[in-house]
Motif scaffolding. Sequence first.
Motif, PDB file in Angstrom:
ATOM      1  N   TYR B 437      43.321  45.260  91.169  1.00  0.00           N
ATOM      2  CA  TYR B 437      43.889  45.988  90.023  1.00  0.00           C
ATOM      3  C   TYR B 437      45.407  45.794  89.974  1.00  0.00           C
ATOM      4  CZ  TYR B 437      45.037  49.966  86.972  1.00  0.00           C
ATOM      5  OH  TYR B 437      45.519  50.756  85.958  1.00  0.00           O
ATOM      6  N   LYS B 440      47.121  42.042  89.018  1.00  0.00           N
ATOM      7  CA  LYS B 440      47.191  41.628  87.608  1.00  0.00           C
ATOM      8  C   LYS B 440      48.568  41.877  87.005  1.00  0.00           C
ATOM      9  CE  LYS B 440      43.709  44.067  86.116  1.00  0.00           C
ATOM     10  NZ  LYS B 440      42.858  44.643  85.065  1.00  0.00           N
ATOM     11  N   ARG B 441      49.356  42.723  87.682  1.00  0.00           N
ATOM     12  CA  ARG B 441      50.670  43.068  87.136  1.00  0.00           C
ATOM     13  C   ARG B 441      51.650  41.908  87.177  1.00  0.00           C
ATOM     14  NH1 ARG B 441      51.293  49.259  89.374  1.00  0.00           N
ATOM     15  NH2 ARG B 441      49.274  49.899  88.546  1.00  0.00           N
ATOM     16  N   LEU B 442      51.317  40.900  87.940  1.00  0.00           N
ATOM     17  CA  LEU B 442      52.179  39.728  87.976  1.00  0.00           C
ATOM     18  C   LEU B 442      51.573  38.682  87.053  1.00  0.00           C
ATOM     19  CD1 LEU B 442      54.756  39.478  89.650  1.00  0.00           C
ATOM     20  CD2 LEU B 442      53.522  37.974  91.176  1.00  0.00           C
TER      21      LEU B 442
END
Lengths: 146, 504
Positions: B437, B440-442
């Motif tokens: 989870y 995915k922020r990168l």
Amino acid sequence: MGKIQVKPEVCIGCHLCEIWCQVAHSKSKNIIKTFLYEKTIPMSRVVVEENLPLTFPMQCRHCQEPDCVSACISGALIKDSASGKVIHDPSKCVGCFSCVMACPYGNIFVNEKTREIVKCDLCEGLDEPYCVSHCPNEALVYVSDD
Amino acid sequence: MYSHLLPEFVVERREDRCIRCRACERQCPNGVHVYDSDLDTMFSLEENCVGCQRCAVICPTNALSVRHHPAEYRKNSSWTRDRFQNLKKQAETGGVVLTGSGNDKSYRIYWDHLVLNASQVTNPSIDPLREPMELKTFIGRKPDTLKINMEDGEPRVESELHPNLELETPIVFSAMSYGAISYRAYKSLARAAKESGTLFNTGEGGLPAEMRAEFGSNAVVQCASGRFGVDKDYLNSAAMLEIKIGQGAKPGIGGHLPGEKVAEHIAVTRMIPRGTDALSPAPQHDIYSIEDLSMLIYALKEATNYEKPVSVKVAAVHNVAAIASGIVRAGADIVAIDGLRGGTGAAPLATRDNVGIPMELALAAVDKRLRDEGIRNKCSILAASGIRCSSDVIKAIALGADAVYIGTAALVAMGCTLCQKCYTGKCAWGICTQDPYLVKRLNPEISTQRLVNLLSGWSHEIKEMLGGMGINAVESLRGNREHLRGIGLQEWELNTLGVKGAGE
């Protein structure tokens, strides 16, 4: 007309696309005014689907052969041949919600208070769809046809 | 046990701005923000906050500020807040206090006490936008003499040449392993290095097989004490090999990647079973002398047909100059020195904050020693730790470095805020985590671009400063300490750095 492309692999599940969609459909287009000072807060036309860790936003796909348009009994939903958009005309809408049931993506939403439907209009009148321009991780991309 | 710890941070929420969008709640991996639907209110569990600033950045109305918590113990010069908190934490757990990132203590930062020269009147400065300016750097062993013969009017180099690598800019990404950082962060470094014509370093976690064809020519592959992922193909896929003896953040101790982080792909890359702890021993168990080191250097050269330069990375410690001399004599083509402020994914706090010496002093000492012994040409020096900006790079080169390694700076470019919680595996920025989870922020497209921008921005600034000094190639600045002057330094420091005081 272009399309909004979704990249679930970089969607961070922040739901800010929903927030900015509401701002885009508000009177003031100002985020604080929309949520804290305007009388009615518009509904979002985009919804983030979640099955963690998977998250992705969904809005009207403006289908080539839209089931919602075929299902519409009053001619309120049309597929505009020039722009390719699926357009909703509230003045013709009778609120039967046939389109809601017909949409295979669940992307037509019912406003329970007004008994009207709302759907993505690709931010008509704005430079770029707000969900695209405000996504913090570029998980939504506007792909132009030309 | 009831915790006696004070919260580290306070979360201030401006009610005239908060629209209850709950983005902060969704973005915080530590569960600081909680929405209460009964009251339509956001609560903050401040004791969980690590001060990573993810919520403050993501908040669409700038309603949040995260600051140091105002709660204070009675003022005491000896017992600072940090000392109190760490001791209490230890009394509650009985363990070693862990931390991440580099040393944050107030040891003197020599970069901030060195100033650069510029041309005035007697020699012209150069405008890099109008005239050529060369940042190209070759790293590797150089011949003792250059013998050139003319054959049929064509020059031919007679001297034996050693493998050298061509860098477009003297800035290299330092060792950060796949496993410690996420695949996306790792690949972003690789892509940015390729795009910018420089190198990235695999760390000790191996190089994933599918990346070798595309990124091998920009990879420095490490052979560390755990020997994770090392085989013939791994070594041959790379541009350069590096034997990791030590790390600036934790000289003298090994590494430990917890089993929870060793997912399938990481396990395959590291050649260990999934879910097992990846333990790197403190020493390389086959190296107990310079002679042993030499054997490994030549084993690696043999395995790669003498086609690739071999680097030896050591932490900057007390006798670093003598150690570097030994390394060069053992056959290394590159000496990498990692100083006191070098970063890490996890280290005991006591080691990180107290072991090693500042890289500036180590670098100057090593460069001087190798020159004095007449072996400086036999190796390139890569300086690592605490490089924060382009002027640090240029000062390092003037002190004798061929190129610098940047680790923390690269992470900051991707989003890192040095919250020092890398070891928890809950990086809110998706860098130092394997949580599906969080990673995915990168967005690799964005993070690659940020890294490329960082290198190009720094390179432009280095060119400007070189031009100001009247120098048109970074080669001409190397070890040229006449271009540096010290400010606010004592005599022994000026002597070690080999620079004059300002005004001299």
